[in-house]
Design a protein around this motif. Sequence first.
Motif, PDB file in Angstrom:
ATOM      1  N   ALA A 344       0.732  -1.289   0.027  1.00  0.00           N
ATOM      2  CA  ALA A 344       0.091  -0.014  -0.031  1.00  0.00           C
ATOM      3  C   ALA A 344       0.661   1.265  -0.114  1.00  0.00           C
ATOM      4  O   ALA A 344       0.223   2.518  -0.073  1.00  0.00           O
ATOM      5  N   ILE A 345       2.213   1.116   0.202  1.00  0.00           N
ATOM      6  CA  ILE A 345       3.141   2.264   0.338  1.00  0.00           C
ATOM      7  C   ILE A 345       3.743   2.543  -0.894  1.00  0.00           C
ATOM      8  O   ILE A 345       4.305   1.524  -1.399  1.00  0.00           O
ATOM      9  N   ASP A 346       3.904   3.646  -1.515  1.00  0.00           N
ATOM     10  CA  ASP A 346       4.320   4.191  -2.546  1.00  0.00           C
ATOM     11  C   ASP A 346       5.913   4.230  -2.454  1.00  0.00           C
ATOM     12  O   ASP A 346       6.610   4.852  -1.909  1.00  0.00           O
ATOM     13  N   GLN A 347       6.537   2.981  -3.149  1.00  0.00           N
ATOM     14  CA  GLN A 347       7.845   2.646  -3.084  1.00  0.00           C
ATOM     15  C   GLN A 347       8.880   3.952  -3.839  1.00  0.00           C
ATOM     16  O   GLN A 347      10.056   3.759  -3.748  1.00  0.00           O
ATOM     17  N   THR A 348       8.237   4.638  -4.665  1.00  0.00           N
ATOM     18  CA  THR A 348       8.954   5.633  -5.466  1.00  0.00           C
ATOM     19  C   THR A 348       9.265   6.959  -4.740  1.00  0.00           C
ATOM     20  O   THR A 348      10.171   7.554  -5.269  1.00  0.00           O
ATOM     21  N   ALA A 349       8.628   7.026  -3.806  1.00  0.00           N
ATOM     22  CA  ALA A 349       8.774   8.457  -3.021  1.00  0.00           C
ATOM     23  C   ALA A 349       9.974   8.612  -2.049  1.00  0.00           C
ATOM     24  O   ALA A 349      10.263   7.470  -1.707  1.00  0.00           O
ATOM     25  N   GLU A 350      10.737   9.281  -2.341  1.00  0.00           N
ATOM     26  CA  GLU A 350      11.842   9.514  -1.666  1.00  0.00           C
ATOM     27  C   GLU A 350      11.695  10.289  -0.389  1.00  0.00           C
ATOM     28  O   GLU A 350      11.160  11.290  -0.143  1.00  0.00           O
ATOM     29  N   ARG A 351      12.038   9.668   0.874  1.00  0.00           N
ATOM     30  CA  ARG A 351      12.133  10.451   2.029  1.00  0.00           C
ATOM     31  C   ARG A 351      10.844  10.458   2.639  1.00  0.00           C
ATOM     32  O   ARG A 351      10.743  11.067   3.643  1.00  0.00           O
ATOM     33  N   LEU A 352       9.768  10.071   1.907  1.00  0.00           N
ATOM     34  CA  LEU A 352       8.407  10.373   2.378  1.00  0.00           C
ATOM     35  C   LEU A 352       7.642   9.051   2.194  1.00  0.00           C
ATOM     36  O   LEU A 352       7.482   8.434   0.902  1.00  0.00           O
ATOM     37  N   ARG A 353       7.208   8.393   3.257  1.00  0.00           N
ATOM     38  CA  ARG A 353       6.184   7.266   3.351  1.00  0.00           C
ATOM     39  C   ARG A 353       4.810   7.489   2.938  1.00  0.00           C
ATOM     40  O   ARG A 353       4.237   7.963   4.102  1.00  0.00           O
ATOM     41  N   ALA A 354       4.293   7.550   1.690  1.00  0.00           N
ATOM     42  CA  ALA A 354       3.005   7.993   1.517  1.00  0.00           C
ATOM     43  C   ALA A 354       2.316   6.760   0.979  1.00  0.00           C
ATOM     44  O   ALA A 354       2.688   5.790   0.312  1.00  0.00           O
ATOM     45  N   VAL A 355       1.031   6.683   1.377  1.00  0.00           N
ATOM     46  CA  VAL A 355       0.094   5.450   1.039  1.00  0.00           C
ATOM     47  C   VAL A 355      -0.615   5.797  -0.132  1.00  0.00           C
ATOM     48  O   VAL A 355      -1.096   6.847  -0.305  1.00  0.00           O
ATOM     49  N   ILE A 356      -0.655   4.837  -1.045  1.00  0.00           N
ATOM     50  CA  ILE A 356      -1.180   4.864  -2.465  1.00  0.00           C
ATOM     51  C   ILE A 356      -2.530   5.289  -2.227  1.00  0.00           C
ATOM     52  O   ILE A 356      -3.259   4.606  -1.344  1.00  0.00           O
TER      53      ILE A 356
END
Length: 396
Positions: A344-356
């Motif tokens: 569920a977590i966007d693996q492309t975001a840098e330094r930010l754990r953002a949920v899709i």
Amino acid sequence: MMKQAVVLIGMNGYGEHYLEALLKREDITFAGIVEIHPEKSSLLEQVKQRGIPIFSAMDAFYQENRADLAIIATPIHLHTEQAVFALRHGSNVLCEKPIFADMQDQVKWEQAVSESGKWAAIGFNWSFTAPILELKKDIQNGLFGKPKQLKTMVLWPRDEAYFSRSSWSGKLTAADGRPIRDSVANNAAAHFIHNMLFVLGHELQETVSVKQLEAELYRANDIETFDTCAIRLQTESGCELLFYGSHATATEQGPQFLYTFEKGYIVYDCNLDQGIITAYGEDGQEKIYGNPQTNHLDKLDYCIAALTDGRDIPCTYETALGHAAIIETLHENIPAGQPFPREAIDQTAERLRAVIDLEQTMNACFMSGKLPYELQIPWSKPAKQGVIQTLEKGSV
């Protein structure tokens, strides 16, 4: 007329906002600063140039000085100890929110305020602003009738640097065991939970009594608490309060709210209409209240003015207890944040754990007044419930 003396406890982190404001004021005597790491402040040179003394401990300051107002901008678990010390040494107090993370501390505040004859303000920003105080008065006077549902959403992305900025960020307890319970609901977005309680209070310094809650708590970040929550509260009169908050979205949104009453509704969105609170009556009439986000330090102006004109403090330690009780109930009844599944977590975001797609989910919840599990969101878990307990004043 003698200038009021002010001491600042904590000049780093949020304390730097206070420090910057105090350095610009000419209507006070800046009596001193208490800080164990003054070298971390970008304003240290200005402090030195002004000759403002810095002390490593509160007792060192009070041995030689006095202050009409002590401003406390330190980690959550230090608030009670420092506020009580200041009160017992003759200072009124402006303490940053939240008041504390342990309801057993209530008695210590109660006794210190009673015995000192001083006041203790808690820095929930909106409670000191003209738009919110006017809105609260109109609600008290029945302009909108009985409250039916109040809901609020705050989506404020916070990166890894935010959660690593201090030793207590995202922690349940300090090293010595004192509760911290730092979370989206108990720190950055705490103002907006408190505001729903505050505007429904029958008196200026009162908040509405909440007896039950149900909540879903989640975390995308490597923390002990939660960075995402959906909370439903029930007041004694049957009004529903809903709060949706997250630090794990890709984009920022809010604060925004929709407060619905029998005779109208009140809306606010900081990103629309210049962030103006607007009320719409059942007769089609509109009332504009203004923007409560204009000045985050209205609380400082208000408290300094109160030292000379004796005005009532709208958010005292007692006013802040309702929010503290909700946080304690969350942690006593609901396991620490449920980890979001990795997929569920966007693996492309840098330094930010953002949920899709979390923004879309939270918006759907806000619009419908539902919790994620009620909308059958794949990663969601059933809400847990809790009964909120508060101590009566004077009970030990």
